[in-house]
Structures are given as C-alpha cells and as structure tokens.
Scaffold this motif. Structure first.
Motif, PDB file in Angstrom:
ATOM      1  N   THR A   1      24.915 -59.456   3.630  1.00 53.67           N
ATOM      2  CA  THR A   1      25.364 -60.824   3.338  1.00 53.67           C
ATOM      3  C   THR A   1      25.701 -60.934   1.756  1.00 53.67           C
ATOM      4  O   THR A   1      26.600 -61.773   1.464  1.00 53.67           O
ATOM      5  CB  THR A   1      23.832 -61.500   3.381  1.00 53.67           C
ATOM      6  N   SER A   2      25.202 -60.007   0.930  1.00 51.14           N
ATOM      7  CA  SER A   2      25.665 -59.892  -0.420  1.00 51.14           C
ATOM      8  C   SER A   2      27.193 -59.713  -0.279  1.00 51.14           C
ATOM      9  O   SER A   2      27.999 -60.549  -1.143  1.00 51.14           O
ATOM     10  CB  SER A   2      25.092 -58.727  -1.119  1.00 51.14           C
ATOM     11  N   ARG A   3      27.697 -58.858   0.298  1.00 51.86           N
ATOM     12  CA  ARG A   3      29.296 -58.498   0.245  1.00 51.86           C
ATOM     13  C   ARG A   3      29.925 -59.906   0.781  1.00 51.86           C
ATOM     14  O   ARG A   3      31.068 -60.135   0.294  1.00 51.86           O
ATOM     15  CB  ARG A   3      29.369 -57.288   1.046  1.00 51.86           C
ATOM     16  N   GLN A   4      29.406 -60.342   1.875  1.00 50.82           N
ATOM     17  CA  GLN A   4      29.966 -61.734   2.498  1.00 50.82           C
ATOM     18  C   GLN A   4      30.192 -62.658   1.645  1.00 50.82           C
ATOM     19  O   GLN A   4      31.082 -63.323   1.375  1.00 50.82           O
ATOM     20  CB  GLN A   4      29.359 -61.986   3.662  1.00 50.82           C
ATOM     21  N   ILE A   5      29.115 -62.838   0.822  1.00 49.57           N
ATOM     22  CA  ILE A   5      28.998 -63.919  -0.268  1.00 49.57           C
ATOM     23  C   ILE A   5      29.995 -63.608  -1.323  1.00 49.57           C
ATOM     24  O   ILE A   5      30.822 -64.660  -1.714  1.00 49.57           O
ATOM     25  CB  ILE A   5      27.601 -64.249  -0.736  1.00 49.57           C
ATOM     26  N   MET A   6      29.979 -62.439  -1.995  1.00 51.66           N
ATOM     27  CA  MET A   6      31.044 -61.906  -2.812  1.00 51.66           C
ATOM     28  C   MET A   6      32.468 -62.188  -2.345  1.00 51.66           C
ATOM     29  O   MET A   6      33.293 -62.801  -3.084  1.00 51.66           O
ATOM     30  CB  MET A   6      30.670 -60.775  -3.342  1.00 51.66           C
ATOM     31  N   ARG A   7      32.561 -61.985  -1.066  1.00 51.21           N
ATOM     32  CA  ARG A   7      33.991 -61.815  -0.570  1.00 51.21           C
ATOM     33  C   ARG A   7      34.514 -63.334  -0.684  1.00 51.21           C
ATOM     34  O   ARG A   7      35.562 -63.558  -1.071  1.00 51.21           O
ATOM     35  CB  ARG A   7      34.120 -61.244   0.714  1.00 51.21           C
ATOM     36  N   LEU A   8      33.520 -64.123  -0.224  1.00 48.36           N
ATOM     37  CA  LEU A   8      33.646 -65.752   0.034  1.00 48.36           C
ATOM     38  C   LEU A   8      34.036 -66.172  -1.464  1.00 48.36           C
ATOM     39  O   LEU A   8      34.989 -67.201  -1.673  1.00 48.36           O
ATOM     40  CB  LEU A   8      32.605 -66.516   0.616  1.00 48.36           C
TER      41      LEU A   8
END
Lengths: 266, 273
Positions: free
Chosen positions: B180-187
């Motif tokens: 989720t961290s990576r998804q949020i950062m990407r967003l």
C-alpha cells in the motif's frame, strides 16, 4: 553456579520505612476506635424508630396511588417539566462555557473565567442553591428550574471541557492546516469528536435532574419532592410509598432508555 | 516557489529542532526529506504552514512572506498549502465527502460550512478528486469505516481540494504496509506530475525515497547535511545523515535476517525432500 532466591515479595510502594508503616496503621486504628466511641447512640429512640420505620415499610407494601392522585400527578408533571427545561437550558449554556474551559481551544483569560463559573456551580450543592433561590423567587417550580439549570452547567461544562482537552489533536491540526477559522475548527474537528459523549452526558444529566427535582422539592422548589414531603408530614406513608415507587420506576426507565440510546451513538 | 531563509526553531524546552535552515523548492519538484527521528523533519514542514511557529528566519511562498502574518492573513495563505498526515488525520466521525470538502473551509463562510452548503464547483471538484483516487463509491461512508490505504487516499483528496500550490506530506506511508505504501507514493507522484505541484515529503523509508523522489534533503539534528539527487545518496552520505552506528546496525540486522531466512528455507527444503 550462583543460587538465586526462590521467594519474592512486592516491595512497599508508598511508605518504605517499616516503623513508619506500623506507626501509621496504629494511629489510623486508634482514630477509628476513638471516632466510633464518640458517636452517641440513643438505643431507646432506635427501638421507637424501628416501629415508625415498620409503618413506612408497610406503606410501601400497600402503596396508595389513588387517594392523593391529583397531588401526585401535579407534582410529577411539575417535576418532569422542571427536569426537561432545566436540562435543555443547562446544556445549551454549558456548551460555550465548556468550550471556553478547554485549555487547547480558549485563550488563558477565557479559560480562567469559565473554570471559575464551573467551580462556583460545582461548589454549591443543589439543595443549598435551591434554598437560596426559593428565598429569592418564592416557592414553586421556577426556583427549581433555575437551581437545576445552574447545577447542570457545572456538571456538563466540566466534563465537556475535559473531553475537548482529550481529543485527537491530529484531526484538529489537519483542519487548521486547511485555513479554517476558529468556528470552523470547532465545528469540523472538535464537535464530531465530542458529540457522542455530549449526548450521553446530557441524557445522564436528565435523569440526575429528575432525581434532584425530588430532593429540592423538599425545600420548596416545586415538583414531586414537595408532594412527597407533604405526604410524610401527614404520616400518609402509603401515599409516600406510592410516590417513591413512581420515582424509582421513572429513574429506571430513564436509565435503561439512555443506555440504550447511547449504544447507537458511537 | 518556496524559499526558506535561515529558518530556526527552538522549542520552549530548549530543544533546537531546526538550526539555520536555508532551502529553495522550485515549482514542480518532489523533494524527500530524510533523517533520523528527532532530526526536525516534522518541525520543518509544520513551520512552513506555521502549525509550528518558527523562532526566527523567513518563509516565502511565491512572493508572499508567511512568517509574521496576522491570523486572518495566515489562514488565507494556508489555503495555498495542502497537507497530508502520517496517521491520515481524517475527522473519523465525518463522512468521506465531508472530509474532502473540509479542504474548502478556508474558502467558504462559517454558515456555508455549518449547513454543508458548499458551492457547486467545490462539490464537483470533490467528486472528481474522489474519482481520481478511486473512492467514488465510498463518498457517503464514515471515514472510520475505511482501510488505511483508503483513508490516506481521502487525505490526499482533502489536500488537493484546497487547489494548493504546494503539498506538505508528513510520513505518508508510516502506518501502511509495504505494498500500500508503494501504491500511495505512486499516486502522490502521479498527482504532483499531473499538476506540476511541488511537494515536500517527510519519509522514513530510504529505499522508498530513492525510488520516488527527484531530490533528497538529509536532515540531522536540525541541520541540512545533504541536498542532492537520489543517485548521490551513497552509503557514506547515509552515514552522515543517520550516524555510523545506527546505519551499520541496521545493515547487520538485515544481514542477520537474511541469513536466518536462508537457513529456514534450507531446513524446510531438507524436510520436504
């Protein structure tokens, strides 16, 4: 190989010196014995009172709802009116005072003013305020209404202020960061966090106010308390028993319905 | 463009959180702020929108000096700066929509916000942002009914609904799992690129910072000790930021973990063989 102890006792936490502990214990026991010895007991009066008490209990066992029903229903009506109006008015006044008494929302001078109002309201017991207000405004429900409104302010404001001081600061910080004004901060960040508790406290205060209205009626501030007092003065223990049963029933209904309502509020 | 000049913050307890920090953030740049706990990362970004009052120094956001503004003017400037928080900092008992709309509080009157009568443009923007972060269906749910990743998306939508010129992001992934961290950062990175929005991101996770940031600033004990592209973040630089002992200890722990893992795999293989 080292050997370790096999017994352990919790070390004393408050008074660490053993001699002081014993001395304190002896002193407290001595005071208790002397205190109990100084209570004068009139055994003859107790025997006599037992008989009166029995009559009271018998009144309870055969409550008479009918012969004084008009007085009882008037008193009840008055009590319920006092209870509801004083709770609504008291809570309405408590909200600004509670906000003012929260250290994290109010400037220091407002904080001290609101805390003094709360301290004043909490220092005076309902019966004392009622005696004072009956002297000022005469016998009747108006004095009772003012008394309970005033007492409600101390209770709700204090607990509301404490709840506001305990909020999650991060939520308030986030709202502040959007450029919100103070009023918007209170409405968007504080109110959602304290509302369930405020409603719960108000319901709780509603049933305290009903019970108190029975007590302050005895000093002339209207309501069912007055009726109860008259019944006892006339030795009509059967009517008094009926009144007490009604009070108990109403308090129980209030208790159960408020706890039922509070479950919905999370 | 955001400029910090000689920014210093000394807390009342005497702790010097920031010492003479001067930095420039050009438009459209996503900057990662790394450093050990207590290095002043959080203080630095909170000084920018003055949630924390700087002791001295100057902060200028595209020409307007933010330090020394009176309350009303400060509130108007805060509207230009969106903020995203570590534990999401959503108002838990309000709906998702109310949380997103609360980004507009600086633009509407108290009465409008009290009656929830936001201008149509604000409501449209809120829906558009919710759609952008993939939470269109959750608009009327209460914020505390969402998962961590969803909540942080609401946090992002709230910050964006301010139409900010700058994003301050405080440990956006600290309470999220790695994926989720990576998804949020990407967003976040995508959104910043779409709007050429500059962002200052406090971040604990060095690999995550290296992967996503265009520029990295290392803070140690309130001072800037590194400022450069992520490729320049070598082990010796990390040592200056985090201190030698901590850094090697972390590495060793990692090696020990890997060794233990390999051993476990070998044992399992032996058992199944």
């Amino acid at each position: 190989m080292t050997s370790y102890p096999t017994t352990w006792r919790r070390p004393p936490q408050i008074v660490t010196d053993r001699r002081w502990r014993i001395a304190l214990l002896v002193a407290v026991l001595a005071y208790l014995v002397i205190g109990l010895g100084s209570v004068e007991v009139n055994w003859a009066r107790i025997v006599e009172g037992g008989e009166r008490g029995m009559r009271f209990v018998q009144g309870f066992l055969q409550p008479d709802f009918t012969s004084r029903w008009k007085d009882i229903s008037n008193g009840l009506n008055e009590s319920l009116t006092i209870t509801l109006t004083s709770t609504v008015v008291g809570v309405a006044i408590s909200i600004p005072i509670g906000i003012g008494a929260a250290r994290n929302l109010a400037p220091a001078w407002v904080y001290y003013i609101c805390r003094s109002i709360i301290a004043l309201s909490r220092a005076l017991q309902e019966v004392i305020i009622a005696i004072f207000l009956v002297a000022m405004f005469g016998f009747g429900p108006f004095a009772g209404f003012l008394t309970l409104s005033f007492a409600t302010i101390g209770f709700i404001s204090k607990l509301l202020a404490e709840d506001i001081e305990d909020i999650d600061e991060a939520q308030a910080e986030a709202i502040r960061a959007t450029g919100a004004s103070w009023l918007q901060l209170v409405h968007y960040a504080i109110q959602p966090q304290v509302m369930p508790r405020l409603i719960g406290l108000s319901l709780y205060r509603l049933d305290i106010n009903f019970r108190e209205s029975a007590v302050i009626g005895i000093v002339g501030a209207g309501g069912i308390g007055g009726t109860l007092n008259t019944a006892i003065d006339r030795y009509e223990y059967d009517s008094a028993g009926a009144i007490l049963l009604i009070i108990i029933a109403i308090v129980m209904v209030a208790e159960y319905s408020s706890s039922y309502l509070r479950k919905f509020l999370q | 463009m955001l400029t910090l000049t000689n920014l210093t913050k000394t807390y009342r307890t005497g702790d010097k959180a920031l010492a003479d920090v001067s930095l420039t953030f050009p438009k459209g740049q996503v900057v990662g702020l790394i450093g050990p706990s207590g290095a002043g990362k959080s203080t630095l970004i909170r000084c920018i929108n003055r949630l924390v009052e700087p002791t001295s120094g100057k902060i200028t956001l595209s020409g307007t000096e933010l330090t020394g503004l009176p309350p009303r003017a400060l509130r108007q400037q805060r509207r230009r700066i969106g903020m995203i928080f570590q534990e999401y900092a959503l108002v838990e008992r309000l709906t998702v929509m109310e949380n997103v709309l609360s980004g507009r509080l600086g633009y509407v009157s108290f009465l409008q916000s009290f009656t929830r009568r936001f201008p149509p443009a604000d409501i449209e923007r809120a829906y558009r942002l919710l759609d952008r972060v993939g939470l269109m269906e959750q608009a009327d749910k209460r914020a505390d009914a969402l998962s961590g990743g969803q909540r942080q998306r609401v946090g992002i939508a709230r910050a964006l609904s301010q139409e900010p010129e700058l994003l301050l992001v405080d440990e956006p992934t600290a309470s999220l799992d790695p994926k989720t961290s990576r998804q949020i950062m990407r967003l976040l990175i995508e959104i910043c690129a779409e709007r050429s929005l500059p962002a200052i991101v406090n971040i604990h996770d060095v690999p995550l910072a290296q992967q996503f940031m265009q520029r990295i600033i290392g803070l140690r004990a309130g001072r800037v000790v590194f400022d450069g592209p992520p490729e320049a973040l070598t082990e010796s630089v990390l040592t200056t930021i985090y201190g030698a002992e901590d850094w090697t200890a972390m590495r060793k722990d990692g090696e020990a973990d890997r060794a233990a893992e390999a051993e476990a795999v070998a044992r399992l293989a032996a058992l199944t063989a």
